[in-house]
Scaffold this active site. Structure first.
Site, PDB file in Angstrom:
ATOM      1  N   THR A  34      18.370  69.389  60.926  1.00  9.09           N
ATOM      2  CA  THR A  34      17.257  68.571  61.686  1.00  9.09           C
ATOM      3  C   THR A  34      16.713  68.340  63.207  1.00  9.09           C
ATOM      4  OG1 THR A  34      17.115  66.154  61.189  1.00  9.09           O
ATOM      5  CG2 THR A  34      16.702  68.390  59.183  1.00  9.09           C
ATOM      6  N   ASN A  85      21.691  61.810  58.813  1.00  8.00           N
ATOM      7  CA  ASN A  85      22.025  61.268  60.126  1.00  8.00           C
ATOM      8  C   ASN A  85      21.049  60.352  60.712  1.00  8.00           C
ATOM      9  OD1 ASN A  85      24.353  60.911  62.367  1.00  8.00           O
ATOM     10  ND2 ASN A  85      22.271  62.182  62.846  1.00  8.00           N
ATOM     11  N   SER A 136      25.969  55.582  57.718  1.00  6.76           N
ATOM     12  CA  SER A 136      25.682  54.051  57.278  1.00  6.76           C
ATOM     13  C   SER A 136      26.077  53.512  59.077  1.00  6.76           C
ATOM     14  CB  SER A 136      26.195  53.255  56.360  1.00  6.76           C
ATOM     15  OG  SER A 136      25.795  52.194  56.374  1.00  6.76           O
ATOM     16  N   TYR A 150      18.211  46.215  61.525  1.00  9.53           N
ATOM     17  CA  TYR A 150      18.986  47.339  61.763  1.00  9.53           C
ATOM     18  C   TYR A 150      19.936  47.121  60.594  1.00  9.53           C
ATOM     19  CZ  TYR A 150      22.202  50.929  62.939  1.00  9.53           C
ATOM     20  OH  TYR A 150      23.229  52.235  62.403  1.00  9.53           O
ATOM     21  N   LYS A 154      20.704  49.564  57.129  1.00  6.36           N
ATOM     22  CA  LYS A 154      21.813  49.797  55.905  1.00  6.36           C
ATOM     23  C   LYS A 154      22.014  49.761  55.297  1.00  6.36           C
ATOM     24  CE  LYS A 154      21.991  52.912  60.094  1.00  6.36           C
ATOM     25  NZ  LYS A 154      22.271  54.498  59.224  1.00  6.36           N
TER      26      LYS A 154
END
Length: 277
Positions: A34, A85, A136, A150, A154
């Site tokens: 994508t 991802n 991750s 962040y 994760k």
């Protein structure tokens, strides 16, 4: 194990996502990747001609996800491997990050991955098999100053992925959480975002680490192609791990966290265990 696999990878414009796509395709598999810009699609489709296929998708546009996945299934019949991802790093001390910045970070890194995972699961249940690879970070296991939101995004990704691994094991759906350390991608550079607010009181801690991270962009010690090769190898293995720390820095960071947790537990165990009626 040697059957051609169909991969669906989000965020393949560069970095680790592009490397995973290339290595999977070179190994003989088909990769649907994508991208968020129309002009990127043909370029990705030529990475390994006949094996890589670019599709337009922003994982934040949840209403579009099912249609893209349905089209992939119509063309290839199945999806064997999902790699979530797509994501970015938001830098800023906890107090510096606005609610809007925090929500955008969670939208992409957490809700985007959750939405794609939920969209693929009905197919994998029907197939009675599949492998979901969540990209991750070492920051998804161990926090650092200046990366709090962040870290949160994760940590959340890892939390639902651990539960999913337990829920879906009997359906032959495997889950692997990949926790890379510093790899030579643009994550620390132009792919990252800095909080608009900067507070001087945090300059010596959060600000210092952010400056260090920005400074090593393009100089990170680990090779995305080698990391991608390991990911392709574990997807082809019979017993893939739930967690895959990637690179020596990630291994050391996670071991340090485990030692710290063990120290706290052991130090306070006698008092913390004394809670029964």
């Amino acid at each position: 194990m040697n059957q051609e696999k169909i991969w669906f990878i989000t965020g393949v414009s560069g970095g680790l996502g592009r490397s995973i796509a290339r290595q999977a395709a070179l190994s003989g598999d088909i990769v649907i990747g994508t991208l968020r810009k129309e002009e990127q699609i043909e370029e990705f489709s030529q990475v390994v001609p006949g094996k890589t296929y670019g599709v337009l998708l922003d994982v934040n546009e949840h209403a579009q996800i099912k249609g893209v996945i349905d089209a992939a299934i119509l063309k290839f019949g199945r999806i064997d491997v999902l790699v979530n991802n797509a994501g970015y790093g938001l830098f800023g001390a906890v107090e510096e990050v606005s609610m809007e910045e925090a929500r955008l970070q969670m939208e992409t890194n957490f809700f985007g991955a959750l939405a794609v995972t939920q969209a693929v699961l009905p197919l994998m249940r029907k197939q009675q098999g599949g492998h979901i690879v969540q990209i991750s970070s070492q920051a998804g296991f161990r926090s650092a100053p200046g990366l709090g939101l962040y870290n949160a995004s994760k940590f959340a990704l890892e939390g639902f992925s651990e539960a999913l691994a337990l829920e879906a094991a009997h359906l032959n759906i495997k889950v692997t959480i990949v926790e890379p350390g510093p790899f030579r991608t643009s994550w620390a550079g132009n792919s990252s975002k800095r909080s608009a607010d900067v507070i001087e009181d945090y300059a010596s801690v959060a600000g210092k680490l952010i400056t260090t991270i920005n400074g090593y962009s393009g100089k990170q010690p680990n090779d995305p192609e080698k990391g991608a090769n390991v990911i392709v190898e574990i997807v082809r293995s019979e017993n893939p791990p739930l967690r895959l720390p990637l690179g020596p820095e990630a291994h050391e960071a996670i071991k340090n966290k485990l030692r710290s947790v063990a120290d706290d537990i052991n130090t306070w165990e006698s008092k913390a265990m004394n809670t029964a009626f």
